[in-house]
Design an enzyme around this catalytic site. Sequence first.
Site, short mmCIF file in Angstrom:
data_model
loop_
_atom_site.label_atom_id
_atom_site.label_comp_id
_atom_site.label_asym_id
_atom_site.label_seq_id
_atom_site.Cartn_x
_atom_site.Cartn_y
_atom_site.Cartn_z
N CYS A 16 0.83 -1.22 0.00
CA CYS A 16 0.00 0.00 0.00
C CYS A 16 0.86 1.26 0.00
O CYS A 16 0.57 2.23 0.70
CB CYS A 16 -0.93 0.00 1.21
N PHE B 35 -0.96 -8.11 26.05
CA PHE B 35 -1.08 -7.97 27.50
C PHE B 35 -2.50 -8.23 27.97
O PHE B 35 -3.03 -7.50 28.82
CB PHE B 35 -0.63 -6.57 27.95
#
Length: 262
Positions: A107, A245
């Site tokens: 892109c 996390f």
Amino acid sequence: MERKASHYTPIIMYNEGVFQQKEDEIAIEKPITIYVNDEEFATLVCTPLHIEELVVGFLASEGIIFFASDIQSLELDEERGFAYVLLNKTLSTDPTFFTKRVIGSCCGKSRQFYFQNDARTAKTSTSQMTITAEQCLSLMGEMHKKSEVFSRTGGVHNAALCSVDEIMLTRSDIGRHNALDKLYGFCLYERINLRDKVLVFSGRISSEILTKAAKIGVGIVLSKSAPTDLAIKLAEDLNITAVGFIRSHSFNVYSHPFRVLL
């Protein structure tokens, strides 16, 4: 031959000033050498479960095959640690194909891959699926509950392929990459559409793990641990939502947050 992921070994345990003789359950580590078209290709050190899935997923991840039907035959000698794969095509003889570092483009942006085959096989996700915050927490919790080998040994990584509502498949291995390759191999055999699936993972999201997820084709990666900076950059370029996390009540979204909803 019985396939086992662990075995017991005698140990000396120290606890509160006292040594004790105990038995501890230890994860098994075994090398598997893969031959492709009668040529030695790679040796994987792995947990000796789901080896056929591991071989197929690894070869697909390396760009050797694209479909399970590319394999004419696959024979395992598990006792000696060999896998013999015969393809329906010839193998590339370019020695730099698996070792040369390259810069690819995506892109209009630049992204750096370790190897040429990574640049060729990593997919930019086109998934428009979304997942709620509660589903992220729930899937991580369910994977942890299903991680039987880890709970007994503490010595393996876990990965799960999921819909947003439930876990479809889990695999464990001493190698982080191997756990993902086992999932990939199963999906190739079963022809599972991966665009609308979620990958849940127990380990750190490194650039290699993110690239592996892109090769598998998922749009969302959930991890109990942290990502690296290059993994985040790759996730941005490859349109993959990386969440890390994940704890009982919290997590961090590192890329493409549009897929994660309240």
